[in-house]
Design a protein around this motif. Sequence first.
Motif, PDB file in Angstrom:
ATOM      1  N   VAL A   9       0.858  -1.004   0.010  1.00 38.60           N
ATOM      2  CA  VAL A   9      -0.033  -0.120   0.163  1.00 38.60           C
ATOM      3  C   VAL A   9       0.986   1.297  -0.041  1.00 38.60           C
ATOM      4  N   PHE A  10       2.045   1.330   0.848  1.00 40.38           N
ATOM      5  CA  PHE A  10       2.786   2.313   0.911  1.00 40.38           C
ATOM      6  C   PHE A  10       3.484   2.508  -0.357  1.00 40.38           C
ATOM      7  N   ALA A  11       3.617   1.483  -1.169  1.00 43.44           N
ATOM      8  CA  ALA A  11       4.606   1.419  -2.405  1.00 43.44           C
ATOM      9  C   ALA A  11       3.725   2.043  -3.463  1.00 43.44           C
ATOM     10  N   VAL A  12       2.550   1.970  -3.512  1.00 38.18           N
ATOM     11  CA  VAL A  12       1.292   2.464  -4.612  1.00 38.18           C
ATOM     12  C   VAL A  12       1.445   3.808  -4.107  1.00 38.18           C
ATOM     13  N   LYS A  17       2.042   9.674  -5.166  1.00 41.44           N
ATOM     14  CA  LYS A  17       1.703  10.914  -4.118  1.00 41.44           C
ATOM     15  C   LYS A  17       1.905  12.332  -4.860  1.00 41.44           C
ATOM     16  N   ASP A  18       2.996  12.213  -5.717  1.00 42.72           N
ATOM     17  CA  ASP A  18       3.153  13.668  -6.344  1.00 42.72           C
ATOM     18  C   ASP A  18       2.631  13.802  -7.734  1.00 42.72           C
ATOM     19  N   LYS A  19       1.759  12.788  -8.159  1.00 48.42           N
ATOM     20  CA  LYS A  19       1.052  13.210  -9.340  1.00 48.42           C
ATOM     21  C   LYS A  19      -0.358  13.540  -9.209  1.00 48.42           C
ATOM     22  N   TYR A  20      -1.106  12.981  -7.937  1.00 45.80           N
ATOM     23  CA  TYR A  20      -2.295  13.111  -7.710  1.00 45.80           C
ATOM     24  C   TYR A  20      -2.641  13.490  -6.277  1.00 45.80           C
ATOM     25  N   ASN A  21      -3.794  14.049  -6.109  1.00 48.54           N
ATOM     26  CA  ASN A  21      -4.269  14.387  -4.807  1.00 48.54           C
ATOM     27  C   ASN A  21      -4.596  13.298  -3.934  1.00 48.54           C
ATOM     28  N   LEU A  22      -3.746  12.542  -3.349  1.00 49.92           N
ATOM     29  CA  LEU A  22      -4.288  11.474  -2.811  1.00 49.92           C
ATOM     30  C   LEU A  22      -3.757  11.609  -1.019  1.00 49.92           C
ATOM     31  N   VAL A  23      -4.578  10.831  -0.190  1.00 44.85           N
ATOM     32  CA  VAL A  23      -4.325  10.930   1.156  1.00 44.85           C
ATOM     33  C   VAL A  23      -3.843   9.600   1.915  1.00 44.85           C
ATOM     34  N   MET A  24      -2.769   9.548   2.559  1.00 44.40           N
ATOM     35  CA  MET A  24      -2.513   8.309   3.057  1.00 44.40           C
ATOM     36  C   MET A  24      -2.877   8.301   4.685  1.00 44.40           C
ATOM     37  N   THR A  25      -3.777   7.376   5.079  1.00 43.96           N
ATOM     38  CA  THR A  25      -4.283   7.579   6.374  1.00 43.96           C
ATOM     39  C   THR A  25      -4.269   6.238   6.932  1.00 43.96           C
ATOM     40  N   ARG A  26      -5.199   6.144   8.010  1.00 48.20           N
ATOM     41  CA  ARG A  26      -5.421   4.917   8.667  1.00 48.20           C
ATOM     42  C   ARG A  26      -7.005   4.731   8.509  1.00 48.20           C
ATOM     43  N   ILE A  41      -5.267   4.331   1.362  1.00 51.78           N
ATOM     44  CA  ILE A  41      -4.978   5.592   0.305  1.00 51.78           C
ATOM     45  C   ILE A  41      -6.600   5.941   0.056  1.00 51.78           C
ATOM     46  N   VAL A  42      -6.722   7.195   0.124  1.00 54.29           N
ATOM     47  CA  VAL A  42      -8.025   7.994  -0.308  1.00 54.29           C
ATOM     48  C   VAL A  42      -7.673   8.931  -1.231  1.00 54.29           C
ATOM     49  N   ILE A  86      -5.789   3.288  -9.752  1.00 53.48           N
ATOM     50  CA  ILE A  86      -5.855   4.512  -9.173  1.00 53.48           C
ATOM     51  C   ILE A  86      -5.678   5.752 -10.439  1.00 53.48           C
ATOM     52  N   VAL A  87      -4.872   5.341 -11.061  1.00 50.43           N
ATOM     53  CA  VAL A  87      -4.536   6.599 -12.351  1.00 50.43           C
ATOM     54  C   VAL A  87      -5.679   6.823 -13.228  1.00 50.43           C
ATOM     55  N   GLU A  88      -6.223   5.366 -13.330  1.00 54.87           N
ATOM     56  CA  GLU A  88      -7.597   5.648 -14.244  1.00 54.87           C
ATOM     57  C   GLU A  88      -8.672   6.260 -13.611  1.00 54.87           C
ATOM     58  N   PHE A  89      -8.770   6.229 -12.320  1.00 60.69           N
ATOM     59  CA  PHE A  89      -9.894   6.835 -11.517  1.00 60.69           C
ATOM     60  C   PHE A  89      -9.472   8.368 -11.491  1.00 60.69           C
ATOM     61  N   MET A  90      -8.312   8.731 -11.101  1.00 61.07           N
ATOM     62  CA  MET A  90      -7.856   9.969 -11.025  1.00 61.07           C
ATOM     63  C   MET A  90      -7.944  10.782 -12.335  1.00 61.07           C
ATOM     64  N   ASN A  91      -7.850  10.061 -13.367  1.00 61.60           N
ATOM     65  CA  ASN A  91      -7.708  10.743 -14.652  1.00 61.60           C
ATOM     66  C   ASN A  91      -9.092  10.870 -15.452  1.00 61.60           C
ATOM     67  N   GLY A  92     -10.139  10.419 -14.589  1.00 64.62           N
ATOM     68  CA  GLY A  92     -11.599  10.715 -15.041  1.00 64.62           C
ATOM     69  C   GLY A  92     -12.315   9.129 -15.072  1.00 64.62           C
ATOM     70  N   LYS A  93     -11.719   8.317 -14.958  1.00 58.63           N
ATOM     71  CA  LYS A  93     -12.934   6.870 -14.998  1.00 58.63           C
ATOM     72  C   LYS A  93     -14.038   7.239 -14.043  1.00 58.63           C
ATOM     73  N   SER A  94     -15.220   7.114 -14.277  1.00 57.92           N
ATOM     74  CA  SER A  94     -16.207   7.072 -13.560  1.00 57.92           C
ATOM     75  C   SER A  94     -17.355   6.192 -13.582  1.00 57.92           C
ATOM     76  N   ASP A  95     -17.269   5.498 -14.584  1.00 58.53           N
ATOM     77  CA  ASP A  95     -18.404   4.491 -14.903  1.00 58.53           C
ATOM     78  C   ASP A  95     -18.379   3.196 -14.160  1.00 58.53           C
ATOM     79  N   TYR A  96     -18.322   3.364 -12.891  1.00 58.57           N
ATOM     80  CA  TYR A  96     -18.085   2.198 -11.938  1.00 58.57           C
ATOM     81  C   TYR A  96     -19.637   1.550 -11.639  1.00 58.57           C
TER      82      TYR A  96
END
Length: 98
Positions: A9-12, A17-26, A41-42, A86-96
């Motif tokens: 999870v940390f590796a992902v 983290k430098d490309k997208y607005n993601l938060v690592m939390t618990r 990751i959120v 995650i890249v697909e999602f952050m780049n606009g994929k929304s038809d889930y």
Amino acid sequence: MYSITQDDVFAVYQRLKDKYNLVMTRTSLLDEGFTIDCPIIVGKNHGQTIWLYACEDMFVMDVLDEARTMSTHWHPYDVDSAVDDIVEFMNGKSDYFK
């Protein structure tokens, strides 16, 4: 079959983290009803939320709509697959939700 760890999870997160607005939390810090405490990751985009965490040696990826009335989930096989999802999602994929 799987051998995913919290380190994966940390590796992902490190790869994205430098490309997208993601938060690592618990999970224990989110008010979302999780029964486990682990790193998560959120990401948020286009009125949806994506979560990635490890549970029982597997990745768990969830996508939820803003109202939390619809969701889907799957298990990426490895770090590369989780990054791609995650890249697909952050780049606009929304038809889930069909």
